[in-house]
Design an enzyme around this catalytic site. Structure first.
Site, mmCIF file in Angstrom:
data_model
loop_
_atom_site.group_PDB
_atom_site.id
_atom_site.type_symbol
_atom_site.label_atom_id
_atom_site.label_comp_id
_atom_site.label_asym_id
_atom_site.label_seq_id
_atom_site.Cartn_x
_atom_site.Cartn_y
_atom_site.Cartn_z
ATOM 1 N N ASP A 1 -12.931 5.284 9.072
ATOM 2 C CA ASP A 1 -13.466 4.872 7.464
ATOM 3 C C ASP A 1 -13.646 3.092 7.011
ATOM 4 O O ASP A 1 -13.050 2.592 6.074
ATOM 5 C CB ASP A 1 -12.255 5.106 6.302
ATOM 6 C CG ASP A 1 -12.171 5.285 5.027
ATOM 7 O OD1 ASP A 1 -13.563 5.972 4.508
ATOM 8 O OD2 ASP A 1 -11.555 5.629 4.288
ATOM 9 N N LYS B 1 0.810 -1.364 0.084
ATOM 10 C CA LYS B 1 -0.161 -0.444 -0.602
ATOM 11 C C LYS B 1 0.998 1.447 -0.271
ATOM 12 O O LYS B 1 2.114 1.605 0.848
ATOM 13 C CB LYS B 1 -0.841 0.043 1.826
ATOM 14 C CG LYS B 1 -1.382 1.241 1.711
ATOM 15 C CD LYS B 1 -2.986 1.392 2.618
ATOM 16 C CE LYS B 1 -3.064 2.076 2.601
ATOM 17 N NZ LYS B 1 -4.442 2.713 3.616
#
Length: 758
Positions: free
Chosen positions: A544, A436
């Site tokens: 989130d 990531k």
């Protein structure tokens, strides 16, 4: 009746005055987070079997009655009400708790209780782990004998009117994790014995009248996350031992004291710290160059001292800084040009120093509302609004040579960085892990990286992603980047399973999740949230949660990932987890972010519950909250609400019934077409017609239909339970949402029902 548990609703009115007489065998009374008002019935003293008594977050008023008969109490919670009158006898009810030998938690914070802090609290049960008396009108002193409560893990007496000194006996509380005594009138010195509190994670002593030096013994608390000593009368030097506590990650606040000497070079050991305030003291010397190692810093305030010399060039490494205040010192030299390259810097105060030369014009320097340079008389150029004189460049050739040298160094460094990146990428590709990458050119990316590292390093759960490593470097365009390396999830994100894109091949288009797989996944996700909110060392809000942040491994087990917006809940009230200490101002994703964010509310664990509720509804309807159908006031929540309870089959995603489940007949499977769910109850009613004979009812065709009908009804009941849970979790008001632990229990029960019936 042994239990009355109705938490987190919108119930209102008063409790019956004879409640204790009506329910003498009451063991559990949990009605927190409602809108009850009026007095607490005095008859509750008759409920001798009470074990849990939690009335927090309501509007109860008046005096709290004695609980003399309730000797089996374990949990006692009255926080966030309007109880008490500020009178001397307000706390008399506490005496009845002395006889509760199994008492583990007493929270009466956020009320109007007055009176002196009774010494007999030291005689409470030795099993007591939490005392929360904060934000009342309590005066008196902290009893020395409080050390008798040797299992105490949290002591909160903040924002009262306590006087006297901090007893040195507190150093005997080896399990103490939270100590909040801020906002009182405590005097004397900080006890040296506090250094013995090896488990201490958060310590807030700010806004008192403490004097003397900050003792080096505090440096022995190696698990400390936050220390606030501001707004006292502390003097002497900052001990280097204090700045060597690498665990400090939330905040170190020493501002508004009388500290002298220089800032020790050991400050560079605070590599995980996000908030450093040493403003309004009497510090001298230069800004230590070792501050460059504190790459997690978001908020640095050194203003109001006697610091001198230039701003070190090494501070260019602090790319995550949001606020930087160096005003009211004796700093000199030029304003470093690297400050205009800080992408997330939104507040810069350099006023009232002796800076000279050119003012940068990019980044934070573009807008006069985000920076201040007042009181520096030898500055020039800058943006037009500053009205500064033009700079006089003495030697243009020299400037050109310097520029050329910088270009050469930059290109060489960029090439070296690119090689480092290539090696890093190849290494991790060979390990078959997922990478990531954070593009640091995007606002907030640096702090997102730091937040995710901070969150992931302190949590361990089977339904959370596991981080393997991290690296940083420079890409081919010369931009900084950072990367986290996670375990590879072969089945990708939940988003791809719920909403396949149009260009998938034929084989991939046929992927779907059946009803049991969906239940397993939502239970995996809620289990991870329950751990984050209630099971980790410090409660964490994910902030989130959405399908794209839920990853599925080879066994279709769900793992919650992407903690770039995570917030640590560091509120001082032990039952209120709504105070945030986190990374980025951006909050959540459209469709999944709760409505209170639009009103400027702070992050809370309730926000995760809302996002989870939306995800749950999306899982079982197959509808995204941002679908084009949701407009003109229609939302996923009220779309589901309008069909409950009778017409759940109309909104259920038909794709989850395409695969036969264990125990279902293979022939003409009733789950192959979810319209059958709607038709079966009527056909069942026909079969059960009393005019039919027993033989007619038990015919082979009807018997099979009876089995299918019972299974259908069981599925409808379970769907109703699932949709109801999702609707309550995604309620508009945070107080109306379910507790995440209750969601786990409810969905596990639903899974048991549906699996046993199939």
């Amino acid at each position: 009746m042994g239990m009355l548990s109705l938490p987190v609703n919108q119930l209102e009115g008063r409790l019956p005055t004879d409640l204790g007489f009506i329910c003498p065998n009451l063991q559990v009374l949990k009605i927190y987070t409602n809108q009850f008002n009026g007095p607490i019935p005095f008859t509750l003293s008759n409920a001798s079997k009470l074990v849990e008594f939690v009335l927090s977050k309501n509007m109860f008023s008046g005096k709290m009655p004695s609980m003399t008969s309730s000797r089996h109490l374990q949990v006692f919670g009255l926080g966030e009400n309007n109880l008490g009158y500020g009178n001397v006898d307000d706390l008399n009810f506490l005496f009845s708790l002395v006889n509760c030998s199994t008492l583990s938690s007493v929270v009466i914070s956020d009320n109007n209780f007055g009176g002196a802090l009774p010494e007999y609290i030291s005689n409470f049960s030795t099993k007591l782990t939490v005392i929360g008396f904060g934000r009342n009108h309590i005066h008196g002193t902290i009893p020395t004998e409080i050390s008798n409560l040797f299992q105490l893990g949290a002591l909160g007496m903040e924002t009262n009117q306590l006087t006297g000194s901090i007893p040195s006996s507190l150093g005997k509380l080896k399990r103490l994790n939270d100590l909040f005594l801020n906002g009182n009138k405590l005097s004397g010195s900080i006890p040296q014995s506090l250094g013995n509190l090896s488990a201490l994670g958060r310590c807030n002593l700010r806004l008192n009248n403490l004097t003397g030096a900050i003792l080096p013994s505090l440096g022995e608390i190696q698990n400390l996350l936050m220390l606030a000593l501001s707004q006292n009368q502390l003097s002497g030097a900052i001990p280097k031992e204090l700045l060597s506590i690498s665990s400090l990650s939330i905040a170190l606040d020493l501002s508004e004291n009388y500290l002298t000497g220089s800032i020790p070079m050991e400050v560079g050991k605070l590599v995980n710290l996000g908030y450093l305030h040493i403003s309004d003291n009497r510090l001298t010397g230069v800004i230590p160059s070792t501050l460059s190692a504190c790459t997690s810093l978001e908020d640095l305030h050194l203003d109001g001292n006697f610091l001198e010399g230039p701003i070190p060039q090494s501070l260019s490494f602090l790319r995550g800084i949001e606020e930087l205040d160096l005003s009211r010192n004796n700093l000199s030299g030029k304003i470093p040009s690297y400050l205009q390259e800080f992408k997330v810097l939104n507040y810069l105060n350099l006023s009232f120093n002796n800076f000279e030369g050119e003012v940068p014009t990019q980044g934070v320097f573009k807008n006069t509302t985000t920076f201040s340079i007042l009181g520096n008389k030898q500055l020039c150029n800058g943006i037009h609004e500053l009205n500064l004189p033009r700079c006089n460049l003495d030697n243009p050739k020299k400037q050109k040579s310097i520029t050329k040298l910088i270009v050469i160094i930059s290109v060489g460094g960029g090439l070296l960085g690119s090689l480092l990146v290539i090696c890093c990428l190849l290494f991790f590709r060979l390990r078959k892990k997922r990478i990531k990458v954070f593009n640091l050119q995007h606002r907030g990316a640096s702090k997102s990286f730091l937040a995710e590292c901070e969150a992931l390093k302190s949590i361990r759960h089977c339904n959370l992603v596991r981080i393997f490593s991290a690296c940083s470097g420079v890409d081919f365009q010369g931009n900084d980047f950072m990367a986290l390396v996670f375990d590879f999830m072969v089945n990708g994100s939940l988003e791809k399973w719920l909403h396949p894109v149009d260009n998938l091949n034929q084989e991939e288009e046929q992927r779907y999740l059946n009803i049991m797989q969906r239940l397993d996944i939502v239970i995996d996700v809620v289990s991870a949230l329950d751990y984050l909110h209630n099971g980790s060392h410090i409660p964490i809000a994910h902030c989130d949660l959405k399908p794209s942040n839920v990853l599925l491994d080879a066994n279709m087990t769900a793992h919650v990932g992407d903690f770039g917006l995570a917030k640590f809940m560091v509120g001082t009230s032990f039952q209120n987890k709504s105070t945030e200490s986190g990374s980025i101002g951006i909050r959540g994703t459209v469709g999944y972010a709760p409505p209170e964010y639009a009103m400027g509310s702070k992050v809370s664990t309730h926000s995760d519950v809302y996002s989870y509720g939306i995800l749950l509804l999306e899982m079982f309807t197959g509808k995204s909250p941002t679908d084009n159908m949701f407009k003109n006031g229609l939302t996923l929540n009220n779309y589901v609400l309008t069909v409950l309870p009778e017409r759940v089959q109309e909104i259920a995603d038909p794709r989850m019934f395409l695969q036969a489940l264990n125990g279902i007949s293979n022939n003409n499977n009733m789950l192959n077409n979810n319209h059958v769910l709607e038709a079966l109850p009527d056909r069942l009613e026909q079969i059960e017609d009393p005019k039919l004979s027993l033989q007619e009812r038990e015919g082979p065709g009807n018997q099979n239909l009876m089995v299918q009908a019972n299974q259908s009804l069981r599925i409808k009941e379970c769907l109703f339970s699932i949709f109801s849970t999702g609707v309550v979790c995604s309620a508009q008001m945070p107080s109306e949402r379910m507790n995440i632990s209750d969601v786990v229990s409810q969905l596990c029960l639903t899974r048991e029902k549906i699996s046993s019936g199939l």
